[in-house]
Motif scaffolding. Structure first.
Motif, PDB file in Angstrom:
ATOM      1  N   ASP A   1     -45.620  31.454  28.859  1.00  0.00           N
ATOM      2  CA  ASP A   1     -44.331  32.126  28.972  1.00  0.00           C
ATOM      3  C   ASP A   1     -43.187  31.228  28.512  1.00  0.00           C
ATOM      4  N   PHE A   2     -43.495  30.154  27.813  1.00  0.00           N
ATOM      5  CA  PHE A   2     -42.492  29.154  27.444  1.00  0.00           C
ATOM      6  C   PHE A   2     -41.609  29.655  26.312  1.00  0.00           C
ATOM      7  N   ASN A   3     -40.313  29.759  26.592  1.00  0.00           N
ATOM      8  CA  ASN A   3     -39.350  30.261  25.620  1.00  0.00           C
ATOM      9  C   ASN A   3     -38.637  29.089  24.953  1.00  0.00           C
ATOM     10  N   CYS A   4     -38.767  28.974  23.645  1.00  0.00           N
ATOM     11  CA  CYS A   4     -38.147  27.888  22.880  1.00  0.00           C
ATOM     12  C   CYS A   4     -36.788  28.284  22.297  1.00  0.00           C
ATOM     13  N   LEU A   5     -36.331  29.497  22.588  1.00  0.00           N
ATOM     14  CA  LEU A   5     -35.087  29.991  22.006  1.00  0.00           C
ATOM     15  C   LEU A   5     -33.922  29.036  22.248  1.00  0.00           C
ATOM     16  N   PHE A   6     -33.807  28.523  23.461  1.00  0.00           N
ATOM     17  CA  PHE A   6     -32.755  27.562  23.784  1.00  0.00           C
ATOM     18  C   PHE A   6     -33.359  26.162  23.821  1.00  0.00           C
ATOM     19  N   CYS A   7     -33.812  25.708  22.686  1.00  0.00           N
ATOM     20  CA  CYS A   7     -34.415  24.384  22.600  1.00  0.00           C
ATOM     21  C   CYS A   7     -33.437  23.336  23.127  1.00  0.00           C
ATOM     22  N   TYR A   8     -32.196  23.471  22.757  1.00  0.00           N
ATOM     23  CA  TYR A   8     -31.133  22.643  23.313  1.00  0.00           C
ATOM     24  C   TYR A   8     -30.302  23.554  24.198  1.00  0.00           C
ATOM     25  N   CYS A   9     -30.245  23.258  25.467  1.00  0.00           N
ATOM     26  CA  CYS A   9     -29.628  24.157  26.438  1.00  0.00           C
ATOM     27  C   CYS A   9     -28.124  24.275  26.229  1.00  0.00           C
ATOM     28  N   PRO A  10     -27.623  25.501  26.044  1.00  0.00           N
ATOM     29  CA  PRO A  10     -26.189  25.700  25.895  1.00  0.00           C
ATOM     30  C   PRO A  10     -25.431  25.459  27.203  1.00  0.00           C
ATOM     31  N   LEU A  11     -26.145  25.311  28.312  1.00  0.00           N
ATOM     32  CA  LEU A  11     -25.488  25.103  29.601  1.00  0.00           C
ATOM     33  C   LEU A  11     -25.274  23.627  29.920  1.00  0.00           C
ATOM     34  N   TYR A  12     -25.777  22.751  29.093  1.00  0.00           N
ATOM     35  CA  TYR A  12     -25.643  21.310  29.328  1.00  0.00           C
ATOM     36  C   TYR A  12     -24.186  20.926  29.561  1.00  0.00           C
ATOM     37  N   THR A  13     -23.311  21.501  28.789  1.00  0.00           N
ATOM     38  CA  THR A  13     -21.894  21.152  28.847  1.00  0.00           C
ATOM     39  C   THR A  13     -21.215  21.580  30.150  1.00  0.00           C
ATOM     40  N   LEU A  14     -21.855  22.444  30.925  1.00  0.00           N
ATOM     41  CA  LEU A  14     -21.281  22.852  32.203  1.00  0.00           C
ATOM     42  C   LEU A  14     -21.460  21.794  33.284  1.00  0.00           C
ATOM     43  N   GLY A  15     -22.164  20.732  32.972  1.00  0.00           N
ATOM     44  CA  GLY A  15     -22.351  19.663  33.951  1.00  0.00           C
ATOM     45  C   GLY A  15     -23.037  20.170  35.204  1.00  0.00           C
ATOM     46  N   ASP A  16     -22.450  19.875  36.355  1.00  0.00           N
ATOM     47  CA  ASP A  16     -23.095  20.244  37.619  1.00  0.00           C
ATOM     48  C   ASP A  16     -22.968  21.730  37.951  1.00  0.00           C
ATOM     49  N   ARG A  17     -22.320  22.511  37.092  1.00  0.00           N
ATOM     50  CA  ARG A  17     -22.196  23.960  37.308  1.00  0.00           C
ATOM     51  C   ARG A  17     -23.241  24.758  36.531  1.00  0.00           C
ATOM     52  N   CYS A  18     -24.172  24.096  35.868  1.00  0.00           N
ATOM     53  CA  CYS A  18     -25.166  24.812  35.056  1.00  0.00           C
ATOM     54  C   CYS A  18     -26.154  25.601  35.913  1.00  0.00           C
ATOM     55  N   GLY A  19     -26.402  25.124  37.120  1.00  0.00           N
ATOM     56  CA  GLY A  19     -27.324  25.814  38.014  1.00  0.00           C
ATOM     57  C   GLY A  19     -28.759  25.352  37.892  1.00  0.00           C
ATOM     58  N   GLY A  20     -29.017  24.393  37.036  1.00  0.00           N
ATOM     59  CA  GLY A  20     -30.380  23.917  36.826  1.00  0.00           C
ATOM     60  C   GLY A  20     -30.749  22.741  37.707  1.00  0.00           C
ATOM     61  N   ASN A  21     -31.994  22.357  37.622  1.00  0.00           N
ATOM     62  CA  ASN A  21     -32.526  21.225  38.382  1.00  0.00           C
ATOM     63  C   ASN A  21     -32.374  19.975  37.526  1.00  0.00           C
ATOM     64  N   PHE A  22     -31.197  19.375  37.563  1.00  0.00           N
ATOM     65  CA  PHE A  22     -30.899  18.209  36.735  1.00  0.00           C
ATOM     66  C   PHE A  22     -30.602  17.014  37.633  1.00  0.00           C
ATOM     67  N   ARG A  23     -30.448  15.877  37.009  1.00  0.00           N
ATOM     68  CA  ARG A  23     -29.995  14.670  37.712  1.00  0.00           C
ATOM     69  C   ARG A  23     -29.211  13.849  36.710  1.00  0.00           C
ATOM     70  N   TYR A  24     -28.419  12.951  37.219  1.00  0.00           N
ATOM     71  CA  TYR A  24     -27.707  12.019  36.350  1.00  0.00           C
ATOM     72  C   TYR A  24     -28.431  10.681  36.414  1.00  0.00           C
ATOM     73  N   THR A  25     -28.656  10.079  35.269  1.00  0.00           N
ATOM     74  CA  THR A  25     -29.309   8.777  35.220  1.00  0.00           C
ATOM     75  C   THR A  25     -28.332   7.704  35.682  1.00  0.00           C
ATOM     76  N   GLU A  26     -28.834   6.507  35.879  1.00  0.00           N
ATOM     77  CA  GLU A  26     -27.973   5.387  36.274  1.00  0.00           C
ATOM     78  C   GLU A  26     -26.868   5.146  35.251  1.00  0.00           C
ATOM     79  N   ALA A  27     -27.137   5.496  34.004  1.00  0.00           N
ATOM     80  CA  ALA A  27     -26.141   5.332  32.939  1.00  0.00           C
ATOM     81  C   ALA A  27     -25.147   6.493  32.894  1.00  0.00           C
ATOM     82  N   GLY A  28     -25.310   7.474  33.795  1.00  0.00           N
ATOM     83  CA  GLY A  28     -24.391   8.603  33.849  1.00  0.00           C
ATOM     84  C   GLY A  28     -24.719   9.732  32.891  1.00  0.00           C
ATOM     85  N   ILE A  29     -25.917   9.713  32.321  1.00  0.00           N
ATOM     86  CA  ILE A  29     -26.345  10.755  31.379  1.00  0.00           C
ATOM     87  C   ILE A  29     -27.076  11.853  32.147  1.00  0.00           C
ATOM     88  N   LYS A  30     -26.742  13.079  31.839  1.00  0.00           N
ATOM     89  CA  LYS A  30     -27.389  14.217  32.490  1.00  0.00           C
ATOM     90  C   LYS A  30     -28.808  14.367  31.952  1.00  0.00           C
TER      91      LYS A  30
END
Length: 89
Positions: free
Chosen positions: A25-54
């Motif tokens: 069921d893997f969808n490649c349509l959004f290979c690069y997530c358009p929600l990345y720029t929303l930062g902590d409002r994207c709603g996904g399971n993300f974390r920030y690295t020690e360098a501050g990169i999402k």
């Protein structure tokens, strides 16, 4: 699912790039997530690295069955962010 809302590229050298989504069921349509720029409002399971990169390596939202619908539901927020960026110019 509509043809325009799903694309799977099993030929990709990184497929599947996230382990938390069923490859069938893997969808490649959004290979690069358009929600990345929303930062902590994207709603996904993300974390920030020690360098501050999402890091989105633990998020499968854009690649999941309901991902297309979810990403589209966030476009008003993306539009708002773009409008704020335009007003800064």
């Amino acid at each position: 699912m509509a043809d325009y809302s799903f694309f799977s590229n099993r030929e990709c050298e990184f497929f599947p790039c996230h382990d938390n989504v069923d490859p069938d069921d893997f969808n490649c349509l959004f290979c690069y997530c358009p929600l990345y720029t929303l930062g902590d409002r994207c709603g996904g399971n993300f974390r920030y690295t020690e360098a501050g990169i999402k890091s989105c390596e633990n998020c499968g939202i854009p690649h999941s069955k309901g991902g297309y619908r979810y990403v589209n539901s966030k476009f008003p927020e993306l539009n708002e962010l773009a409008a704020r960026n335009r007003s800064k110019d």
